[in-house]
Design a protein around this motif. Sequence first.
Motif, PDB file in Angstrom:
ATOM      1  N   LYS A  96      49.693 -21.698  26.640  1.00  0.00           N
ATOM      2  CA  LYS A  96      50.252 -20.914  25.552  1.00  0.00           C
ATOM      3  C   LYS A  96      49.385 -21.074  24.320  1.00  0.00           C
ATOM      4  O   LYS A  96      49.096 -22.192  23.878  1.00  0.00           O
ATOM      5  CB  LYS A  96      51.684 -21.372  25.230  1.00  0.00           C
ATOM      6  N   VAL A  97      48.969 -19.936  23.760  1.00  0.00           N
ATOM      7  CA  VAL A  97      48.118 -19.923  22.574  1.00  0.00           C
ATOM      8  C   VAL A  97      48.842 -19.169  21.467  1.00  0.00           C
ATOM      9  O   VAL A  97      49.299 -18.039  21.674  1.00  0.00           O
ATOM     10  CB  VAL A  97      46.760 -19.262  22.867  1.00  0.00           C
ATOM     11  N   TYR A  98      48.967 -19.793  20.304  1.00  0.00           N
ATOM     12  CA  TYR A  98      49.565 -19.152  19.138  1.00  0.00           C
ATOM     13  C   TYR A  98      48.469 -18.912  18.099  1.00  0.00           C
ATOM     14  O   TYR A  98      47.952 -19.856  17.515  1.00  0.00           O
ATOM     15  CB  TYR A  98      50.635 -20.044  18.514  1.00  0.00           C
ATOM     16  N   ARG A  99      48.107 -17.647  17.891  1.00  0.00           N
ATOM     17  CA  ARG A  99      47.140 -17.280  16.855  1.00  0.00           C
ATOM     18  C   ARG A  99      45.896 -18.158  16.890  1.00  0.00           C
ATOM     19  O   ARG A  99      45.448 -18.687  15.873  1.00  0.00           O
ATOM     20  CB  ARG A  99      47.790 -17.345  15.469  1.00  0.00           C
ATOM     21  N   GLY A 100      45.366 -18.329  18.065  1.00  0.00           N
ATOM     22  CA  GLY A 100      44.147 -19.096  18.230  1.00  0.00           C
ATOM     23  C   GLY A 100      44.348 -20.584  18.410  1.00  0.00           C
ATOM     24  O   GLY A 100      43.398 -21.316  18.712  1.00  0.00           O
ATOM     25  N   THR A 101      45.580 -21.079  18.234  1.00  0.00           N
ATOM     26  CA  THR A 101      45.873 -22.495  18.421  1.00  0.00           C
ATOM     27  C   THR A 101      46.465 -22.712  19.802  1.00  0.00           C
ATOM     28  O   THR A 101      47.475 -22.083  20.157  1.00  0.00           O
ATOM     29  CB  THR A 101      46.869 -23.003  17.361  1.00  0.00           C
ATOM     30  N   VAL A 102      45.851 -23.584  20.586  1.00  0.00           N
ATOM     31  CA  VAL A 102      46.331 -23.867  21.939  1.00  0.00           C
ATOM     32  C   VAL A 102      47.456 -24.895  21.861  1.00  0.00           C
ATOM     33  O   VAL A 102      47.232 -26.052  21.507  1.00  0.00           O
ATOM     34  CB  VAL A 102      45.189 -24.391  22.835  1.00  0.00           C
ATOM     35  N   LEU A 129      62.170 -18.387  27.351  1.00  0.00           N
ATOM     36  CA  LEU A 129      62.329 -18.059  25.937  1.00  0.00           C
ATOM     37  C   LEU A 129      60.997 -17.712  25.284  1.00  0.00           C
ATOM     38  O   LEU A 129      60.975 -17.067  24.230  1.00  0.00           O
ATOM     39  CB  LEU A 129      62.970 -19.238  25.195  1.00  0.00           C
ATOM     40  N   VAL A 130      59.910 -18.172  25.880  1.00  0.00           N
ATOM     41  CA  VAL A 130      58.562 -17.886  25.393  1.00  0.00           C
ATOM     42  C   VAL A 130      57.727 -17.412  26.578  1.00  0.00           C
ATOM     43  O   VAL A 130      57.804 -17.991  27.673  1.00  0.00           O
ATOM     44  CB  VAL A 130      57.925 -19.147  24.756  1.00  0.00           C
ATOM     45  N   THR A 131      56.954 -16.372  26.373  1.00  0.00           N
ATOM     46  CA  THR A 131      56.101 -15.844  27.438  1.00  0.00           C
ATOM     47  C   THR A 131      54.777 -16.594  27.468  1.00  0.00           C
ATOM     48  O   THR A 131      54.095 -16.680  26.438  1.00  0.00           O
ATOM     49  CB  THR A 131      55.825 -14.351  27.227  1.00  0.00           C
ATOM     50  N   PRO A 132      54.385 -17.139  28.601  1.00  0.00           N
ATOM     51  CA  PRO A 132      53.106 -17.857  28.675  1.00  0.00           C
ATOM     52  C   PRO A 132      51.922 -16.926  28.433  1.00  0.00           C
ATOM     53  O   PRO A 132      51.963 -15.747  28.788  1.00  0.00           O
ATOM     54  CB  PRO A 132      53.087 -18.398  30.114  1.00  0.00           C
ATOM     55  N   THR A 133      50.883 -17.484  27.847  1.00  0.00           N
ATOM     56  CA  THR A 133      49.627 -16.749  27.733  1.00  0.00           C
ATOM     57  C   THR A 133      48.979 -16.622  29.103  1.00  0.00           C
ATOM     58  O   THR A 133      48.360 -15.608  29.431  1.00  0.00           O
ATOM     59  CB  THR A 133      48.669 -17.476  26.767  1.00  0.00           C
ATOM     60  N   ALA A 134      49.136 -17.669  29.923  1.00  0.00           N
ATOM     61  CA  ALA A 134      48.623 -17.662  31.294  1.00  0.00           C
ATOM     62  C   ALA A 134      49.425 -18.672  32.106  1.00  0.00           C
ATOM     63  O   ALA A 134      50.105 -19.540  31.558  1.00  0.00           O
ATOM     64  CB  ALA A 134      47.135 -18.025  31.317  1.00  0.00           C
ATOM     65  N   GLY A 135      49.342 -18.545  33.428  1.00  0.00           N
ATOM     66  CA  GLY A 135      50.012 -19.492  34.298  1.00  0.00           C
ATOM     67  C   GLY A 135      51.321 -18.974  34.858  1.00  0.00           C
ATOM     68  O   GLY A 135      51.752 -17.849  34.570  1.00  0.00           O
TER      69      GLY A 135
END
Length: 338
Positions: A27-33, A68-74
Motif C-alpha cells: 500500500k502506497v499513500y502519495r508516494g509513501t510506502v 476498508l482500504v484497497t491494496p496498491t498491489a497484492g
Amino acid sequence: MSGVSEGTVAAPAAAVPPAARTRGLRKVYRGTVAVDSVDLEVPTGAVLGMLGPNGSGKTTTIRMLLGLVTPTAGEVELLGQKMPDGAALALPEVGALVEGPGFHPFLSGRENLMRVAAAEPLLASARIPGAVADALERVGLTRAAGRRYRGYSLGMKQRLGLASALLVPRRFVILDEPTNGLDPAGTREVRAVIADLHAAGTTVLVSSHLLAEVEATCTHVAVLNQGTVVAQGELAALLEAGSANLLVTTPEVTRAVEALRDHRIPARAVPDGLRVDLTATTAPQVVETLVHAGVPVHEVRRQRTGLEDLFARLTEDTNVIEDAALDDLATLIPEDAR
C-alpha cells in the motif's frame, strides 16, 4: 465392515486453511510506502499478536484485511474469500475493533449498541436485546450502559467498541489495540475475553504495543517493521529460536569458563553456573568441549528469550536472527531481510 482394511493407508486429514492470508500486499499513500510485500498467515483457531513500532504498517494491514482500504498491489483472503470482492460473505463472520470505536455521543452505551445490533446480519430482531445485554456484561459495562457515550472515559469507549465486535459468535475477531485506555482491571478482562474466544475456537488477531499482554494471551506472533513482516510463527518457537544463550550447570564453573574460552567460545559465570553465547557455536559443540576438558556437566538448557528482547532484536536489526531453528518456521520474509 466399516473402517480401513488391512494394507490400506488412510488418507491424511486435509490441512485447515488459514483464517486470513495475504500475498505480496503493498500500500502506497502519495508516494509513501506504508506496507511493502507483506506475506501474512493467520492460522485458524490461533490468537495471533501483530507487533511493530509506530508506523510499521499494522493498522493499514488490518484495514486491507477487512476490505476498508484497497491494496496498491497484492492479494488478501479472509475466511476463504478474496477481498474486497468477497466482503459480503466474509465480514458477517468477523468482529472488528479498528483504530478506536466511533459512536453517537448523545446516545447511551446501550442505545448505541442497539443500533449496531440492528444492522447485524446474523442477529434476528427478537434476539437483539438479549445479545446487547450479554455483550455489555461481557465487557463490564452493564452498570454504565444507561450513561451517554460522550460522558464515557477512553477505557469505557474502548469496552463498548469491544462489545460491538462480540454481539454474535464470530469465526474471526480482529482487535486493534483493544486495551488502549484501560486500567489494569480492564486489561485483565480483555485478556479473559480473548481466552474465552480462543477456547471457543474463534480465531483472534490482536494488534498491540503491550508485549507482556501479547506474551500472556497469544499463541502466534507476526512482527512488522518498516512496512514488512520480519518474522511470524508460533510464539513459543520464535522465542526458542531467538535464544542465543545456553545455561550450563556444573560444580566447576571456573574450569568450564576457561575450557570454553580456550576454544574461543564466549562464556561467563552466573549464579546458577555459566552462560554461554551461542552466536558463533552450537549447544552440542559446547557440551562436547566441556566433556573433552573433563568438566562435569549436570544440566544444559537454552535460555528462553523474552518477547521484549526478541521484539527489540527484530525491529532494531532484521539481520540478527539466523538461527537454524527458524528454518522450520519458514517465516523470515522477504529474503533480503534475513
